[in-house]
Design a protein around this motif. Structure first.
Motif, PDB file in Angstrom:
ATOM      1  N   LEU A 157       0.817  -1.209   0.000  1.00 19.89           N
ATOM      2  CA  LEU A 157       0.000   0.000   0.000  1.00 19.89           C
ATOM      3  C   LEU A 157       0.856   1.266   0.000  1.00 19.89           C
ATOM      4  CD1 LEU A 157      -2.875  -1.068   2.391  1.00 19.89           C
ATOM      5  CD2 LEU A 157      -3.085  -0.514  -0.029  1.00 19.89           C
ATOM      6  N   GLU A 158       1.978   1.234   0.693  1.00 20.54           N
ATOM      7  CA  GLU A 158       2.870   2.395   0.694  1.00 20.54           C
ATOM      8  C   GLU A 158       3.344   2.703  -0.723  1.00 20.54           C
ATOM      9  OE1 GLU A 158       5.945   1.401   3.435  1.00 20.54           O
ATOM     10  OE2 GLU A 158       4.814   2.037   5.210  1.00 20.54           O
ATOM     11  N   GLY A 159       3.705   1.657  -1.458  1.00 21.98           N
ATOM     12  CA  GLY A 159       4.158   1.838  -2.833  1.00 21.98           C
ATOM     13  C   GLY A 159       3.040   2.313  -3.748  1.00 21.98           C
ATOM     14  N   VAL A 160       1.859   1.731  -3.577  1.00 22.92           N
ATOM     15  CA  VAL A 160       0.713   2.097  -4.414  1.00 22.92           C
ATOM     16  C   VAL A 160       0.287   3.539  -4.155  1.00 22.92           C
ATOM     17  CG1 VAL A 160      -1.739   1.648  -4.850  1.00 22.92           C
ATOM     18  CG2 VAL A 160      -0.130  -0.261  -4.694  1.00 22.92           C
ATOM     19  N   ILE A 161       0.243   3.943  -2.891  1.00 22.41           N
ATOM     20  CA  ILE A 161      -0.148   5.313  -2.554  1.00 22.41           C
ATOM     21  C   ILE A 161       0.860   6.309  -3.113  1.00 22.41           C
ATOM     22  CG2 ILE A 161      -0.432   6.952  -0.645  1.00 22.41           C
ATOM     23  CD1 ILE A 161      -1.623   4.612   0.992  1.00 22.41           C
TER      24      ILE A 161
END
Length: 336
Positions: A146-150
């Motif tokens: 999620l950190e990468g996607v955000i």
């Protein structure tokens, strides 16, 4: 210096009111400072980017601008809620989200080359928002992913809504100073996406069955995975249909396979049906094992969604007509 010169200059078309020009004398004009206070700069930028294209007039509608303002507020809320998730275990839905994001990057790259701001806006502010909500509904909670996607999402928002993009950014470097994200073909998994499409289609089908049967409360839902030979048949048809749509020629090729020959009547019915409507043939054909795996992975979610017991059965293990009607990409559904 010449290397800093713009590569092109584009002038958009007219911004009009409903049925007429916007002007001080005719009305409809709103001072920019007032509009900024009322709607916000980002909402207005998104409105112009999404409602029109570089080669069409844009009609100013106040209620629609407010819709875009609300859309940005929803994105802010969902990103904040995603940051609260702290899962570490990898799930099947993680691969789906990663694949979808890189598919979006690929699509956006093409759109930007064609100055299609509307496509950039549609994917970034609406499609990706829906993807994130679905990911959470399906139990996704992988913090690292999620950190990468955000981070990617913030970068995609930056050209249109820079203020929201920077506000959601948690890195020291400004989003506007960071590199533009690019797609990674290795992370695009069409089978994973097709598997999740099957789950979504199954939910829609169950709802339709409940509506037609006028059932308000489910006790049990049995899902039948198609018989194995039908996957082989569909793979054969996906190849032959590119060569000819002639039923006789296709049947001749199909019946060269011994397993198809012994099921002549059933095979004939499926071949005729698919040749009449090729959309019945899945774009990506999974194996029986893959469909069984994805449905079992979604079993707990489906049980919660419909508040009932959910059973997954292979077509070969039942004589029920619903089991025999199951096809690759479409499970048979029995509700009680």
């Amino acid at each position: 210096p010449e290397e800093k010169w713009p590569r092109g200059i584009m002038v958009n078309w007219w911004v009009t009111g409903k049925g007429s020009k916007i002007s001080k004398s005719k009305g409809g004009a709103e001072p920019i400072p007032d509009a900024i206070k009322k709607y916000g700069v980002d909402a207005m930028r998104l409105y112009y980017a999404h409602i029109g294209s570089p080669h069409t007039d844009i009609v100013w509608e106040e209620e629609v601008v407010l819709h875009y303002k609300n859309a940005l507020e929803r994105i802010h809320t969902v990103v904040e809620s995603l940051r609260e998730l702290s899962g570490t275990k990898k799930k099947m839905i993680d691969a789906w989200l990663e694949s979808k994001v890189h598919q979006h990057l690929k699509k956006i790259h093409h759109a930007m080359q064609q100055y299609e701001l509307r496509e950039l806006a549609s994917v970034t502010y609406f499609t990706m928002y829906d993807d994130m909500r679905w990911y959470v509904r399906r139990g996704g909670e992988n913090k690292k992913l999620l950190e990468g996607v955000i981070s990617i999402w913030c970068a995609l928002m930056n050209p249109i809504t820079p203020h929201l993009s920077e506000e959601l950014n948690t890195k020291k470097e400004l989003v506007s100073a960071s590199a533009w994200p690019t797609s990674d073909e290795k992370k695009i998994d069409l089978k994973t996406e097709s598997a999740e499409d099957l789950v979504q289609a199954t939910i829609g089908s169950i709802r339709n069955v409940l509506k037609l049967a006028k059932i308000e409360k489910l006790q049990k839902c049995t899902l039948f995975i198609s018989e194995k030979w039908k996957y082989e048949l569909c793979n054969l048809l996906s190849k032959e249909i590119k060569v000819t749509r002639n039923i006789a020629e296709v049947m001749k090729k199909v019946l060269e396979h011994e397993e198809m020959k012994v099921r002549g009547k059933d095979v004939s019915g499926i071949v005729t049906s698919i040749l009449k409507d090729p959309s019945k043939l899945p774009a990506i054909i999974l194996s029986q094992e893959e469909e069984e795996a994805v449905m079992k992975d979604a079993q707990e979610y489906l049980a919660k969604e419909f508040e009932c017991e959910v059973e997954i059965i292979l077509g070969e293990e039942s004589q029920h007509p619903k089991a025999k009607s199951a096809m690759p990409g479409k499970v048979g559904i029995l509700v009680e």
